[in-house]
Structures are given as structure tokens and as C-alpha cells.
Motif scaffolding. Sequence first.
Motif, short mmCIF file in Angstrom:
data_model
loop_
_atom_site.label_atom_id
_atom_site.label_comp_id
_atom_site.label_asym_id
_atom_site.label_seq_id
_atom_site.Cartn_x
_atom_site.Cartn_y
_atom_site.Cartn_z
N GLU A 35 43.97 -37.95 -13.70
CA GLU A 35 42.99 -37.51 -14.69
C GLU A 35 43.67 -36.71 -15.82
N ARG A 36 44.63 -35.90 -15.46
CA ARG A 36 45.37 -35.13 -16.47
C ARG A 36 46.10 -36.10 -17.41
N ARG A 37 46.71 -37.15 -16.84
CA ARG A 37 47.39 -38.16 -17.65
C ARG A 37 46.40 -38.86 -18.59
N LEU A 38 45.23 -39.19 -18.07
CA LEU A 38 44.23 -39.90 -18.86
C LEU A 38 43.69 -39.05 -20.02
N LEU A 39 43.74 -37.75 -19.87
CA LEU A 39 43.24 -36.84 -20.92
C LEU A 39 44.36 -36.26 -21.80
N ALA A 40 45.57 -36.72 -21.59
CA ALA A 40 46.73 -36.15 -22.29
C ALA A 40 46.63 -36.25 -23.81
N ALA A 41 45.86 -37.18 -24.34
CA ALA A 41 45.73 -37.33 -25.79
C ALA A 41 44.97 -36.16 -26.42
N LEU A 42 44.27 -35.38 -25.60
CA LEU A 42 43.50 -34.25 -26.11
C LEU A 42 44.20 -32.93 -25.82
N PRO A 43 44.37 -32.09 -26.84
CA PRO A 43 44.88 -30.74 -26.57
C PRO A 43 43.88 -30.00 -25.68
N ASP A 44 44.35 -28.99 -24.98
CA ASP A 44 43.50 -28.25 -24.04
C ASP A 44 42.18 -27.79 -24.66
N ALA A 45 42.25 -27.25 -25.86
CA ALA A 45 41.03 -26.72 -26.50
C ALA A 45 40.02 -27.84 -26.76
N GLU A 46 40.48 -29.00 -27.18
CA GLU A 46 39.57 -30.13 -27.42
C GLU A 46 39.01 -30.66 -26.10
N LEU A 78 35.13 -30.82 -25.21
CA LEU A 78 34.51 -32.08 -24.78
C LEU A 78 33.81 -31.88 -23.44
N ALA A 79 34.45 -31.19 -22.52
CA ALA A 79 33.84 -30.91 -21.21
C ALA A 79 32.56 -30.10 -21.38
N ARG A 80 32.59 -29.13 -22.27
CA ARG A 80 31.40 -28.31 -22.53
C ARG A 80 30.27 -29.16 -23.10
N LEU A 81 30.58 -29.97 -24.09
CA LEU A 81 29.56 -30.81 -24.73
C LEU A 81 28.99 -31.85 -23.76
N LEU A 82 29.86 -32.48 -23.00
CA LEU A 82 29.38 -33.46 -22.02
C LEU A 82 28.53 -32.79 -20.94
N GLY A 83 28.90 -31.58 -20.56
CA GLY A 83 28.10 -30.82 -19.60
C GLY A 83 26.72 -30.53 -20.14
N ARG A 84 26.65 -30.16 -21.41
CA ARG A 84 25.36 -29.90 -22.05
C ARG A 84 24.50 -31.16 -22.09
N LEU A 85 25.12 -32.29 -22.44
CA LEU A 85 24.38 -33.55 -22.49
C LEU A 85 23.92 -33.96 -21.09
N LEU A 100 37.95 -46.15 -17.79
CA LEU A 100 38.45 -45.16 -16.83
C LEU A 100 38.35 -45.65 -15.39
N THR A 101 37.30 -46.37 -15.06
CA THR A 101 37.07 -46.77 -13.67
C THR A 101 38.28 -47.46 -13.04
N PRO A 102 38.85 -48.50 -13.66
CA PRO A 102 40.01 -49.13 -13.01
C PRO A 102 41.21 -48.19 -12.89
N GLU A 103 41.35 -47.27 -13.84
CA GLU A 103 42.45 -46.30 -13.77
C GLU A 103 42.28 -45.37 -12.57
#
Length: 161
Positions: free
Chosen positions: A133-144, A148-155, A36-39
Motif C-alpha cells: 500500500e505504501r508503494r501504491l501511494l508513493a506518488a503522493l507526498p505525505d501531506a497530500e 486525501l485520507a481525510r477527504l475520503l473519510g469525510r465522504l 488497486l484490487t489486482p495489486e
Amino acid sequence: MDHVQTVHEQWLVERPDLDTTPVLVIGRISRLAAALTPELVAVYARFGLGEGEFDVLATLRRQGDPYALTPSELSARTMVTSGAVSKRLDRLEAAGLVERRASTGDGRSRTVHLTARGREVIDEAMTAHIDNERRLLAALPDAERDELARLLGRLASALGA
């Protein structure tokens, strides 16, 4: 199968006594960060900014009017040393994107203010950044993505990050 899965499966063969499932998460987070960093940096560069300069401008901008913080506040909110903030501020000031002013309450301290040009640049850069960032996350449907954001926030919270 990705590289991390291959590594995990190799360890299953070599050390069946060892639960290497954490590699599936930590390894992927590490590889994603590296990818992600170079992107992200490529978008900042379109606006003449490095990662650190973008961070400082974004931090000032999201404070709201008058878009100002002390160097120590910037250091705390960007989680870098005061020396690193000082170098970033030197570059941003030379570009006319921020200015340092004597504090109204204490003439010995300084406050960093976003200039009108700085606000214009960060507003344009932030729009491009979010689109990227939206482009980079396009492979994931909104719910996923939300999960993921929720789980990463918890971690992150559990690790104090």
C-alpha cells in the motif's frame, strides 16, 4: 489528461447544460478501485490467501488476544453474508489458520480462533500488505496522502460507508 478528464470534457461539449464535475471524483475512485484490487490481491496470493481469507485473518488478528470472534461478529465486521464467512472459514480451517471451538458460555455456539500458524501468516501478510500500500501511494507526498485520507473519510462518513 486521464480518461476521466476526457469523459468529462466530452460531456461538456455534448451537454454544456449539465455539471458533470462529479464524474471527476466518482469516475476516478471507480477506476482506482479497479486498478488497486489486482495489486492488493497479488500480495495476498503470495501467502496462499484470497481477498476474503486475508480479511478474516486480519479481522481476527486486530482483535487482540485471544484473537477470536463468533461467525456473526466476523460477518458484521467483514461486511459479508454469513454464508460467505462460512466458506472462508472452511478454507482457513482446512489450511490450519483458524479453528472453530465451542463457546465457553454457550455450548451451542462456536467461536473462531486464530491459530498460532494463522497469526504468523497474517503478521507476515500484513507487513507485506502495508509495504504494498505504501508503494501504491508513493506518488503522493505525505501531506497530500493525509489530506486525501481525510477527504475520503469525510465522504465515506457522509455516505454511511
